[in-house]
Design a protein around this motif. Structure first.
Motif, PDB file in Angstrom:
ATOM      1  N   ASP A 183       0.827  -1.213   0.000  1.00  0.00           N
ATOM      2  CA  ASP A 183       0.000   0.000   0.000  1.00  0.00           C
ATOM      3  C   ASP A 183       0.858   1.258   0.000  1.00  0.00           C
ATOM      4  O   ASP A 183       0.517   2.249  -0.673  1.00  0.00           O
ATOM      5  CB  ASP A 183      -0.929   0.013   1.214  1.00  0.00           C
ATOM      6  N   ASP A 184       1.969   1.227   0.741  1.00  0.00           N
ATOM      7  CA  ASP A 184       2.883   2.379   0.736  1.00  0.00           C
ATOM      8  C   ASP A 184       3.413   2.636  -0.668  1.00  0.00           C
ATOM      9  O   ASP A 184       3.509   3.787  -1.120  1.00  0.00           O
ATOM     10  CB  ASP A 184       4.058   2.134   1.676  1.00  0.00           C
ATOM     11  N   VAL A 185       3.796   1.563  -1.344  1.00  0.00           N
ATOM     12  CA  VAL A 185       4.328   1.700  -2.703  1.00  0.00           C
ATOM     13  C   VAL A 185       3.259   2.252  -3.634  1.00  0.00           C
ATOM     14  O   VAL A 185       3.493   3.205  -4.393  1.00  0.00           O
ATOM     15  CB  VAL A 185       4.847   0.347  -3.221  1.00  0.00           C
ATOM     16  N   GLN A 186       2.066   1.702  -3.558  1.00  0.00           N
ATOM     17  CA  GLN A 186       1.010   2.062  -4.487  1.00  0.00           C
ATOM     18  C   GLN A 186       0.416   3.442  -4.233  1.00  0.00           C
ATOM     19  O   GLN A 186      -0.129   4.065  -5.146  1.00  0.00           O
ATOM     20  CB  GLN A 186      -0.095   1.014  -4.450  1.00  0.00           C
ATOM     21  N   SER A 187       0.519   3.934  -3.006  1.00  0.00           N
ATOM     22  CA  SER A 187      -0.074   5.231  -2.700  1.00  0.00           C
ATOM     23  C   SER A 187       0.869   6.397  -2.935  1.00  0.00           C
ATOM     24  O   SER A 187       0.482   7.565  -2.749  1.00  0.00           O
ATOM     25  CB  SER A 187      -0.544   5.250  -1.231  1.00  0.00           C
TER      26      SER A 187
END
Length: 382
Positions: A183-187
């Protein structure tokens, strides 16, 4: 390989020059091997900007009788290692020093641009560069093709960044060590679809050096040697229009060459150090080296398989270009980490075999340009 070292890496805002980083790494590699500078008769360097090997050799106080300045982007150092091994085998040199240093981050911060995001704008690239089709756009384009062709997901690509960061967390020298999630990567902010910021390598300063020596020199070294079993190199394309398949990297040629010449198979490798300027590079290189079938890279990188101690194939055990350091042309750092792992010098990130013993075989594969070139080296511990 008898001596390996890194210079200081990361954020260097104290006026340190690229020449100084070359010297720092070179001195440390010589000290690691226990050899004197006077014993070095072969030298190879290449880098961002205008650091010619003759200038760097002079700065280091070397007068080599064998020299190499091959420059094929991030694959340069694996290719140079192959050339150095060949030169030693042929008796043209007895101790060859490969060295690199770059103040890539400091230059950007100071407003100095020492390189471009392409191999220039001459020849066929004149039809791409004016439209902003620079390096990151080319990688993003290739990644999107893989997603379309094989159903690979962006979340699977993000797993590569997450696991690289997990390995970096075990490395005191890594620039970024705080754990991240998919989620960190995608956000994060979108850089070039499908890449967000954390799909892309960091920008750092730093240098590295590797010393290769003839067998009769090895017995005088303080370190246990790591042997070059086999190498392969390949140059594919420059213009995107000349790349037959965006889902196949040049490692599909250099890898099989290296494994065949080494007399080993991919499944025998205890670890892999792969160039990872972007998450897609890791995934497609794993496929092309033969660790999984074409199109299966997405599934291969899931479930922590790339982590040290993850029960699969440890990949980029120092955190890679995605989290440890990336001062441009990072291929030499792959060799340093592979040698350290085989020698058992990696502390908390040390790879162990199922029986608890040290790893015996490693592969380092560098990629240059936008999958324009590849060099693969298979290494072994006695």
């Amino acid at each position: 390989m008898v001596g390996v070292a890194l210079s200081d890496c990361g954020r260097l805002d104290d006026g340190t020059t690229a020449y100084a980083l070359h010297a720092q790494a070179a001195r440390r590699a010589l000290a690691d091997a226990g050899l004197d500078r006077s014993q070095v008769d072969g030298f190879a360097s290449a880098g961002l900007g205008t650091l010619a090997p003759v200038e760097v050799a002079e700065y280091l106080g070397l007068r080599p009788t064998w020299v190499d300045s091959t420059s094929v982007g991030g694959a340069t150092w694996e290719v140079m290692a192959a050339h150095a091994a060949d030169a030693i085998t042929a008796g043209h040199a007895r101790a060859v020093l490969l060295v690199y240093g770059s103040t890539a981050r400091a230059d950007i911060r100071a407003g100095r641009r020492t390189g471009t995001l392409s191999f220039g704008t001459r020849g066929p690239l004149q039809f791409e560069a004016p439209y902003g089709h620079t390096l990151i756009a080319k990688y993003a384009m290739a990644a999107r093709r893989h997603l379309i062709e094989y159903g690979t997901t962006v979340e699977q690509l993000a797993e590569v960044a997450v696991q690289a960061r997990a390995n970096a967390a075990l490395n005191p020298e890594a620039l970024h060590r705080t754990p991240i999630t998919v989620d960190d990567v995608q956000s994060g902010p979108l850089i070039a679809d499908p890449f967000t910021k954390l799909h892309c390598c960091l920008r750092s300063d730093g240098g590295a050096a590797v010393l290769l020596a003839a067998e009769d020199v090895v017995r005088d070294c303080r370190t246990a040697p790591v042997w070059v079993l086999g190498t392969g190199e390949y140059v594919s394309h420059s213009a995107m229009s000349e790349w037959p398949d965006f889902t196949v990297s040049p490692a599909a040629v250099s890898g099989p060459l290296a494994f065949r010449r080494a007399g080993v198979r991919p499944e025998e490798m205890d670890l892999a150090e792969l160039y990872d300027a972007f998450t897609y590079m890791t995934l497609v290189t794993l496929e092309d080296l033969g660790f999984c079938a074409k199109g299966e890279g997405g599934a291969f990188v899931e479930k922590g398989r790339l982590r040290v101690g993850g029960g699969g194939l440890p990949v980029n055990t120092d955190g890679g270009g995605l989290s440890a350091q990336h001062p441009g042309m990072r291929g030499l750092f792959l060799l340093v980490e592979a040698v350290r792992q085989l020698r058992g010098e990696c502390g908390g990130r040390q790879v162990r075999r199922a029986d608890g013993s040290l790893p015996r075989l490693a592969v380092a594969s560098g990629t240059g340009g936008w999958f324009c070139s590849s060099g693969t080296v298979v290494l072994a511990r006695e």
